[in-house]
Design an enzyme around this catalytic site. Structure first.
Site, PDB file in Angstrom:
ATOM      1  N   GLU A  58      32.127  37.950 -28.826  1.00 20.64           N
ATOM      2  CA  GLU A  58      30.878  37.221 -29.028  1.00 20.64           C
ATOM      3  C   GLU A  58      29.792  38.213 -29.447  1.00 20.64           C
ATOM      4  O   GLU A  58      29.769  39.343 -29.002  1.00 20.64           O
ATOM      5  CB  GLU A  58      30.470  36.528 -27.728  1.00 20.64           C
ATOM      6  CG  GLU A  58      29.173  35.731 -27.835  1.00 20.64           C
ATOM      7  CD  GLU A  58      28.742  35.134 -26.498  1.00 20.64           C
ATOM      8  OE1 GLU A  58      28.081  34.082 -26.518  1.00 20.64           O
ATOM      9  OE2 GLU A  58      29.057  35.729 -25.444  1.00 20.64           O
ATOM     10  N   LYS A 130      29.133  27.442 -30.233  1.00 19.22           N
ATOM     11  CA  LYS A 130      29.244  27.460 -28.780  1.00 19.22           C
ATOM     12  C   LYS A 130      28.581  26.225 -28.167  1.00 19.22           C
ATOM     13  O   LYS A 130      27.414  25.930 -28.423  1.00 19.22           O
ATOM     14  CB  LYS A 130      28.592  28.730 -28.241  1.00 19.22           C
ATOM     15  CG  LYS A 130      28.720  28.960 -26.751  1.00 19.22           C
ATOM     16  CD  LYS A 130      28.066  30.298 -26.394  1.00 19.22           C
ATOM     17  CE  LYS A 130      28.172  30.622 -24.928  1.00 19.22           C
ATOM     18  NZ  LYS A 130      27.511  31.924 -24.640  1.00 19.22           N
ATOM     19  N   CYS A 171      32.761  32.527 -24.674  1.00 19.91           N
ATOM     20  CA  CYS A 171      32.147  33.061 -23.460  1.00 19.91           C
ATOM     21  C   CYS A 171      31.924  32.014 -22.361  1.00 19.91           C
ATOM     22  O   CYS A 171      32.862  31.643 -21.672  1.00 19.91           O
ATOM     23  CB  CYS A 171      30.851  33.777 -23.819  1.00 19.91           C
ATOM     24  SG  CYS A 171      30.270  34.939 -22.546  1.00 19.91           S
TER      25      CYS A 171
END
Length: 310
Positions: A58, A130, A171
């Protein structure tokens, strides 16, 4: 090929021959050019050792948490220099290059934390924004408000490599198992979790959460990480991991930049899911009002579990 989960929820496993996968671990700084150079060197080294799929962490492009400074360098996807460089590199090396995420301009006041899967011809095969924003107050006093700068995604995404279907996450998504189950039910046998976990949360939860997602779904889990103390003072945990569908760690990094690799055998996904068919046996639940009681109860739907075959 790329698709949202709902597009292919009933598709079978897509399984091919074993292949070598590599994870690049970084300590991203503020300079986009310096980060591209550092990542590219590690990607080249991994490809030279036979990796045909390479994943970066990320925030590969920049680790800039100051909103004003971030937006000063932010580019739209079509003009982003890091993305252009990585597309050219994937084509040069003839590999599937998975850039864990770049900060991409998504409007005058918001960015997207966007992952890119790039094919051997340099084309973008899949994009994933995300979904879960890291808005937390940690016990050590660190405060993160990702939603102040980034617009959350709304669509779960998977794509097909020649050997296996891959589900894309980033993440903080790791803490939401329903996303991983949905990707596995849609035929993904490999789940990607490029990350920049903090040192505090990583020490407590990184290994156990990643292994749990692999075990729950009977999938390979590949998580390229940021590691060490960054230019902006942020401390990330490192320990990039490649985990097999039984929950075993096949490769692990430390905290320094570098890369790790392992052979991914897609047949192991089918074998584990036959042994413990939890994706087939699972039941969905919904909260329903209980008549006259002023309370809620859980109602199960779907087939009854057939039992644990372990």
């Amino acid at each position: 090929m790329t698709a949202s989960v709902s597009d292919a929820a009933s598709r079978p496993l897509h399984l091919g021959a074993p292949f070598k996968a590599a994870l690049v671990q970084m300590r991203t700084a503020k300079s986009v050019a310096a980060n591209v150079e550092a990542a590219s060197g590690l990607i080249r080294a991994a490809a030279a050792e036979g990796a045909t799929y390479v994943q970066t962490p990320e925030m590969t492009g920049t680790m800039e948490e100051n909103r004003q400074a971030l937006f000063a360098v932010l580019q739209e996807e079509e003009t982003d220099p890091a993305l252009a460089a990585f597309r050219a590199l994937a084509k040069e090396l003839g590999i599937h290059l998975h850039i864990g995420s770049l900060a991409i301009k998504a409007g005058s006041h918001r960015a997207a934390n966007r992952s890119f899967l790039i094919g051997p011809a340099g084309a973008i095969l899949a994009r994933y924004d995300k979904i879960h924003m890291f808005d937390v107050d940690l016990p050590n006093g660190d405060v993160y408000r990702e939603s102040e700068a980034y617009r959350p995604g709304e669509i779960a995404v998977h794509a097909d490599l020649p050997e296996i279907r891959i589900g894309l996450t980033i993440c903080y998504d790791l803490r939401f198992p329903a996303l991983f189950r949905a990707l596995a039910e849609a035929g993904a046998g490999m789940l990607a979790v490029p990350a920049a976990f903090t040192k505090t949360t990583g020490e407590a939860h990184w290994h156990v959460l990643l292994r749990a997602r692999a075990i729950e779904t009977g999938s390979f889990v590949l998580a390229a990480a940021q590691g060490g103390t960054h230019e902006n003072g942020r401390e990330t945990f490192g320990h990039s991991l490649i985990i097999d569908p039984w929950g075993r760690i096949l490769a692990e990094a430390g905290t320094e930049p570098g890369f790790i690799s392992a052979v991914i055998d897609p047949a192991e996904v089918a074998a584990v899911r036959r042994r413990i068919p939890s994706l087939e046996n699972g039941r969905r639940f919904e909260l329903l009002p209980e008549p006259g009681a002023g309370r809620l109860h859980l109602a199960a739907s779907g087939p009854a579990p057939a039992g644990d075959a372990a």
